[in-house]
Design a protein around this motif. Structure first.
Motif, PDB file in Angstrom:
ATOM      1  N   GLN A   1       0.860  -1.177   0.000  1.00  0.00           N
ATOM      2  CA  GLN A   1       0.000   0.000   0.000  1.00  0.00           C
ATOM      3  C   GLN A   1       0.901   1.233   0.000  1.00  0.00           C
ATOM      4  OE1 GLN A   1      -3.184  -0.294   2.580  1.00  0.00           O
ATOM      5  NE2 GLN A   1      -4.244   1.417   1.644  1.00  0.00           N
ATOM      6  N   GLN A   2       0.850   1.993  -1.093  1.00  0.00           N
ATOM      7  CA  GLN A   2       1.755   3.122  -1.262  1.00  0.00           C
ATOM      8  C   GLN A   2       1.392   4.266  -0.322  1.00  0.00           C
ATOM      9  OE1 GLN A   2       1.509   4.194  -5.338  1.00  0.00           O
ATOM     10  NE2 GLN A   2       2.467   2.328  -6.058  1.00  0.00           N
ATOM     11  N   ASN A   3       2.410   4.861   0.255  1.00  0.00           N
ATOM     12  CA  ASN A   3       2.212   6.035   1.086  1.00  0.00           C
ATOM     13  C   ASN A   3       2.432   7.265   0.210  1.00  0.00           C
ATOM     14  OD1 ASN A   3       2.078   7.969   3.018  1.00  0.00           O
ATOM     15  ND2 ASN A   3       3.594   7.042   4.376  1.00  0.00           N
TER      16      ASN A   3
ATOM     17  N   TYR B   1       2.060  10.478   0.759  1.00  0.00           N
ATOM     18  CA  TYR B   1       2.753  11.608   1.366  1.00  0.00           C
ATOM     19  C   TYR B   1       4.260  11.388   1.384  1.00  0.00           C
ATOM     20  CZ  TYR B   1      -1.895  12.991   2.805  1.00  0.00           C
ATOM     21  OH  TYR B   1      -3.216  13.364   2.806  1.00  0.00           O
ATOM     22  N   LEU B   2       4.657  10.152   1.631  1.00  0.00           N
ATOM     23  CA  LEU B   2       6.087   9.825   1.608  1.00  0.00           C
ATOM     24  C   LEU B   2       6.634   9.944   0.191  1.00  0.00           C
ATOM     25  CD1 LEU B   2       8.259   8.947   3.608  1.00  0.00           C
ATOM     26  CD2 LEU B   2       7.729   6.593   3.029  1.00  0.00           C
ATOM     27  N   LEU B   3       5.858   9.506  -0.794  1.00  0.00           N
ATOM     28  CA  LEU B   3       6.260   9.620  -2.197  1.00  0.00           C
ATOM     29  C   LEU B   3       6.395  11.089  -2.612  1.00  0.00           C
ATOM     30  CD1 LEU B   3       6.774   8.321  -4.982  1.00  0.00           C
ATOM     31  CD2 LEU B   3       4.316   8.378  -5.348  1.00  0.00           C
ATOM     32  N   ILE B   4       5.437  11.911  -2.226  1.00  0.00           N
ATOM     33  CA  ILE B   4       5.483  13.340  -2.557  1.00  0.00           C
ATOM     34  C   ILE B   4       6.693  13.997  -1.894  1.00  0.00           C
ATOM     35  CG2 ILE B   4       4.302  15.545  -2.210  1.00  0.00           C
ATOM     36  CD1 ILE B   4       1.666  13.998  -2.624  1.00  0.00           C
ATOM     37  N   GLY B   5       6.938  13.659  -0.633  1.00  0.00           N
ATOM     38  CA  GLY B   5       8.104  14.206   0.064  1.00  0.00           C
ATOM     39  C   GLY B   5       9.411  13.803  -0.598  1.00  0.00           C
ATOM     40  N   GLY B   6       9.517  12.554  -1.043  1.00  0.00           N
ATOM     41  CA  GLY B   6      10.718  12.096  -1.736  1.00  0.00           C
ATOM     42  C   GLY B   6      10.926  12.807  -3.058  1.00  0.00           C
ATOM     43  N   ILE B   7       9.842  12.994  -3.795  1.00  0.00           N
ATOM     44  CA  ILE B   7       9.952  13.682  -5.082  1.00  0.00           C
ATOM     45  C   ILE B   7      10.315  15.150  -4.884  1.00  0.00           C
ATOM     46  CG2 ILE B   7       8.609  14.457  -7.079  1.00  0.00           C
ATOM     47  CD1 ILE B   7       7.177  11.759  -6.972  1.00  0.00           C
ATOM     48  N   VAL B   8       9.728  15.783  -3.869  1.00  0.00           N
ATOM     49  CA  VAL B   8      10.059  17.184  -3.584  1.00  0.00           C
ATOM     50  C   VAL B   8      11.529  17.325  -3.214  1.00  0.00           C
ATOM     51  CG1 VAL B   8       9.673  19.049  -1.921  1.00  0.00           C
ATOM     52  CG2 VAL B   8       7.735  17.940  -3.003  1.00  0.00           C
TER      53      VAL B   8
END
Length: 71
Positions: A27-29, A31-38
């Motif tokens: 199950q993808q998180n 918010y964590l993905l967005i933070g990593g991309i930012v």
């Protein structure tokens, strides 16, 4: 200069690792993905600011000279 470059590369690597880690789970998180991309894009932006422009002295590097038509 070296410390700044090290921080930029550290941001890129950390952001990429966080983005990959968030994609690896069942199950993808988001918010964590967005933070990593930012974080990844922030490091890339800071690194690209120091790269000089290829077309900085465009008038001096042209091979074609313009001719004046005074006829």
């Amino acid at each position: 200069m070296k410390l700044s470059r090290f921080i930029n590369i550290l941001c890129i690597v950390t952001g990429g690792a966080i983005a990959i880690y968030s994609q690896a789970e069942k199950q993808q998180n988001e918010y964590l993905l967005i933070g990593g991309i930012v974080l990844l894009m922030f490091g890339l932006y800071r690194l690209s600011r120091n790269v000089p422009s290829k077309f900085e002295n465009r008038e001096e590097e042209t091979f074609v000279k313009t001719e004046n038509d005074n006829d």
